[in-house]
Design a protein around this motif. Structure first.
Motif, PDB file in Angstrom:
ATOM      1  N   THR A 144      44.045  37.911  46.318  1.00  0.00           N
ATOM      2  CA  THR A 144      44.360  36.488  46.439  1.00  0.00           C
ATOM      3  C   THR A 144      43.151  35.689  45.982  1.00  0.00           C
ATOM      4  N   GLY A 145      43.313  34.906  44.927  1.00  0.00           N
ATOM      5  CA  GLY A 145      42.191  34.168  44.377  1.00  0.00           C
ATOM      6  C   GLY A 145      41.594  34.894  43.181  1.00  0.00           C
ATOM      7  N   ASP A 146      40.614  34.232  42.572  1.00  0.00           N
ATOM      8  CA  ASP A 146      39.999  34.735  41.345  1.00  0.00           C
ATOM      9  C   ASP A 146      38.596  35.243  41.661  1.00  0.00           C
ATOM     10  N   VAL A 147      38.378  36.542  41.470  1.00  0.00           N
ATOM     11  CA  VAL A 147      37.057  37.115  41.734  1.00  0.00           C
ATOM     12  C   VAL A 147      36.003  36.465  40.849  1.00  0.00           C
ATOM     13  N   ALA A 148      36.348  36.161  39.590  1.00  0.00           N
ATOM     14  CA  ALA A 148      35.383  35.584  38.655  1.00  0.00           C
ATOM     15  C   ALA A 148      34.838  34.253  39.154  1.00  0.00           C
ATOM     16  N   ARG A 149      35.569  33.574  39.996  1.00  0.00           N
ATOM     17  CA  ARG A 149      35.104  32.302  40.537  1.00  0.00           C
ATOM     18  C   ARG A 149      33.881  32.480  41.421  1.00  0.00           C
ATOM     19  N   TYR A 150      33.738  33.646  42.025  1.00  0.00           N
ATOM     20  CA  TYR A 150      32.675  33.877  43.000  1.00  0.00           C
ATOM     21  C   TYR A 150      31.578  34.804  42.486  1.00  0.00           C
ATOM     22  N   THR A 151      31.685  35.325  41.270  1.00  0.00           N
ATOM     23  CA  THR A 151      30.733  36.316  40.780  1.00  0.00           C
ATOM     24  C   THR A 151      30.052  35.836  39.510  1.00  0.00           C
ATOM     25  N   THR A 152      28.886  36.424  39.244  1.00  0.00           N
ATOM     26  CA  THR A 152      28.176  36.121  38.010  1.00  0.00           C
ATOM     27  C   THR A 152      28.881  36.792  36.833  1.00  0.00           C
ATOM     28  N   VAL A 153      28.590  36.298  35.645  1.00  0.00           N
ATOM     29  CA  VAL A 153      29.249  36.818  34.450  1.00  0.00           C
ATOM     30  C   VAL A 153      28.925  38.288  34.242  1.00  0.00           C
ATOM     31  N   ASP A 154      27.682  38.689  34.574  1.00  0.00           N
ATOM     32  CA  ASP A 154      27.260  40.067  34.321  1.00  0.00           C
ATOM     33  C   ASP A 154      27.521  41.004  35.495  1.00  0.00           C
ATOM     34  N   SER A 155      28.246  40.571  36.515  1.00  0.00           N
ATOM     35  CA  SER A 155      28.483  41.429  37.682  1.00  0.00           C
ATOM     36  C   SER A 155      29.420  42.589  37.361  1.00  0.00           C
ATOM     37  N   GLY A 156      30.364  42.371  36.455  1.00  0.00           N
ATOM     38  CA  GLY A 156      31.306  43.413  36.085  1.00  0.00           C
ATOM     39  C   GLY A 156      32.336  43.735  37.150  1.00  0.00           C
ATOM     40  N   MET A 157      32.460  42.904  38.165  1.00  0.00           N
ATOM     41  CA  MET A 157      33.375  43.198  39.271  1.00  0.00           C
ATOM     42  C   MET A 157      34.720  42.513  39.073  1.00  0.00           C
ATOM     43  N   THR A 158      35.769  43.239  39.417  1.00  0.00           N
ATOM     44  CA  THR A 158      37.122  42.711  39.414  1.00  0.00           C
ATOM     45  C   THR A 158      37.801  43.085  40.722  1.00  0.00           C
ATOM     46  N   ALA A 159      38.930  42.473  40.997  1.00  0.00           N
ATOM     47  CA  ALA A 159      39.657  42.759  42.231  1.00  0.00           C
ATOM     48  C   ALA A 159      40.157  44.193  42.235  1.00  0.00           C
ATOM     49  N   MET A 160      40.186  44.799  43.434  1.00  0.00           N
ATOM     50  CA  MET A 160      40.690  46.155  43.569  1.00  0.00           C
ATOM     51  C   MET A 160      42.195  46.173  43.322  1.00  0.00           C
ATOM     52  N   LYS A 161      42.647  47.183  42.593  1.00  0.00           N
ATOM     53  CA  LYS A 161      44.076  47.326  42.285  1.00  0.00           C
ATOM     54  C   LYS A 161      44.516  48.751  42.566  1.00  0.00           C
ATOM     55  N   PRO A 162      45.578  48.904  43.338  1.00  0.00           N
ATOM     56  CA  PRO A 162      46.286  47.861  44.073  1.00  0.00           C
ATOM     57  C   PRO A 162      45.450  47.331  45.224  1.00  0.00           C
ATOM     58  N   ALA A 163      45.732  46.120  45.637  1.00  0.00           N
ATOM     59  CA  ALA A 163      44.964  45.501  46.714  1.00  0.00           C
ATOM     60  C   ALA A 163      45.159  46.294  48.006  1.00  0.00           C
ATOM     61  N   PRO A 164      44.071  46.738  48.647  1.00  0.00           N
ATOM     62  CA  PRO A 164      44.211  47.560  49.851  1.00  0.00           C
ATOM     63  C   PRO A 164      44.595  46.779  51.097  1.00  0.00           C
ATOM     64  N   PHE A 165      44.359  45.437  51.090  1.00  0.00           N
ATOM     65  CA  PHE A 165      44.606  44.646  52.287  1.00  0.00           C
ATOM     66  C   PHE A 165      45.384  43.384  51.933  1.00  0.00           C
ATOM     67  N   SER A 166      46.008  42.822  52.951  1.00  0.00           N
ATOM     68  CA  SER A 166      46.772  41.592  52.762  1.00  0.00           C
ATOM     69  C   SER A 166      45.987  40.357  53.176  1.00  0.00           C
ATOM     70  N   SER A 167      44.984  40.529  54.053  1.00  0.00           N
ATOM     71  CA  SER A 167      44.153  39.411  54.483  1.00  0.00           C
ATOM     72  C   SER A 167      42.821  39.931  54.996  1.00  0.00           C
ATOM     73  N   VAL A 168      41.840  39.027  55.072  1.00  0.00           N
ATOM     74  CA  VAL A 168      40.496  39.369  55.524  1.00  0.00           C
ATOM     75  C   VAL A 168      39.999  38.278  56.454  1.00  0.00           C
ATOM     76  N   ASP A 169      39.546  38.667  57.627  1.00  0.00           N
ATOM     77  CA  ASP A 169      38.920  37.738  58.570  1.00  0.00           C
ATOM     78  C   ASP A 169      37.430  38.034  58.625  1.00  0.00           C
ATOM     79  N   THR A 170      36.606  37.004  58.417  1.00  0.00           N
ATOM     80  CA  THR A 170      35.161  37.175  58.455  1.00  0.00           C
ATOM     81  C   THR A 170      34.676  37.192  59.891  1.00  0.00           C
ATOM     82  N   VAL A 171      33.890  38.201  60.245  1.00  0.00           N
ATOM     83  CA  VAL A 171      33.340  38.320  61.594  1.00  0.00           C
ATOM     84  C   VAL A 171      31.955  37.700  61.655  1.00  0.00           C
ATOM     85  N   THR A 172      31.037  38.190  60.818  1.00  0.00           N
ATOM     86  CA  THR A 172      29.680  37.654  60.790  1.00  0.00           C
ATOM     87  C   THR A 172      29.152  37.641  59.366  1.00  0.00           C
TER      88      THR A 172
END
Length: 311
Positions: free
Chosen positions: A192-220
């Motif tokens: 959900t959302g665009d990984v490129a929005r939060y990462t640097t151009v040279d990070s090389g990271m993309t969203a995991m496929k298939p997505a392992p989770f439906s939602s994420v709650d931040t604890v700390t």
């Protein structure tokens, strides 16, 4: 003649490069080196370690699964004149090499000490499945393997000390660092959302496929800098989350991240291979020392580890 001329041209080219980079000293070092640099033996050692570990696993499964009258099965692995085997085979499975070390070398001979863990079945004295640990000494000579003696039952590896992490500040999810870390992990793990929005151009990271989770709650969100993103240009942080899948809550996960700021905007550069550690390393002696942020009124009891030195 053409081959000789080609070799001479290559040699002249090498000498020219050396002269450009290091002058006469570089050429002299090259001509007096006596040959190519030493070959890296790491792949060979790793291969030998795999051979010894695999042999130890097979040896242990065969030994523990043998019964009286099956001494010849054990003789395939070790030579021993005295051996007593039970009437009923021990139920063992799932061998895992938990420790392996090369303890002796002499020419082409190597001796490896291997500790193997096996899962044992239920019995009258052992009501539930458990793991036992056996140590085996293995000789390796030009690809040929042999055990030096029968296995020894040993204790399980002891619990190691906790290392204190270097995240002294707890940041709110609404802080500049918290928003980027939360948004990135949500996009990375849920799609959900665009990984490129939060990462640097040279990070090389993309969203995991298939997505392992439906939602994420931040604890700390724990960070090195007390400003939580209000200042600075680079930051290490630890984001701890509670993910959820379609079937329900999943175990808590922690992500050590490196963030950089460019043009006033924080972005994730990498998921780090290990958490941030203080320098020098600090050995925590209580359970709270591994959680990162600590109270200033109750500092963790710790022992400093000296900086590494080269032999």
């Amino acid at each position: 003649m053409a081959l000789r001329r080609r070799r001479e041209n290559i040699l002249v080219g090498v000498l020219a490069v050396l002269a450009t980079l290091g002058g006469g000293h570089a050429i002299l070092d090259f001509l007096s080196s006596g040959g190519p640099p030493p070959v890296d033996q790491t792949p060979v050692v790793v291969g030998h370690a795999q051979l010894a570990g695999s042999f130890a696993e097979q040896y242990l499964l065969t030994y523990l699964g043998a019964t009286s009258g099956q001494q010849e099965r054990i003789a395939e692995f070790v030579s021993t004149p005295q051996m007593s085997l039970p009437a009923t085979a021990k139920q063992v499975a799932d061998p895992i090499v938990v420790h392996l070390a090369r303890t002796y070398t002499a020419g082409n001979l190597e001796i490896w000490t291997v500790t193997v863990s096996v899962r044992t079945g239920k019995s009258a004295t052992q009501p539930a499945d458990t793991r036992q640990y056996y140590r085996v000494s293995v000789s390796l000579t030009e690809g040929r393997l042999r055990a030096l003696a029968l296995p020894a039952l040993v204790t399980a590896p002891t619990k190691g000390p906790d290392l204190s992490l270097h995240y002294p500040t707890t940041c709110a999810p609404e802080s500049p660092l918290g928003q980027v870390a939360t948004g990135f992990l949500s996009a990375f793990l849920t799609g959900t959302g665009d990984v490129a929005r939060y990462t640097t151009v040279d990070s090389g990271m993309t969203a995991m496929k298939p997505a392992p989770f439906s939602s994420v709650d931040t604890v700390t969100i724990a960070a090195e800098d007390s400003g939580c993103g209000l200042n600075g240009t680079a930051e290490h942080l630890m984001a701890t989350i509670n993910p959820k899948s379609d079937s329900g809550p999943a175990p808590t996960l922690s992500y050590p991240l490196t963030l950089v700021r460019a043009d006033g905007r924080w972005q994730v550069r990498s998921i780090d291979s290990l958490p941030a550690l203080p320098n020098p390393l600090t050995l925590g002696t209580d359970q709270d020392s591994r959680s990162g942020p600590t109270s200033s009124s109750m500092p963790p009891t710790s022992v400093r580890i000296p900086a590494p030195t080269q032999n």
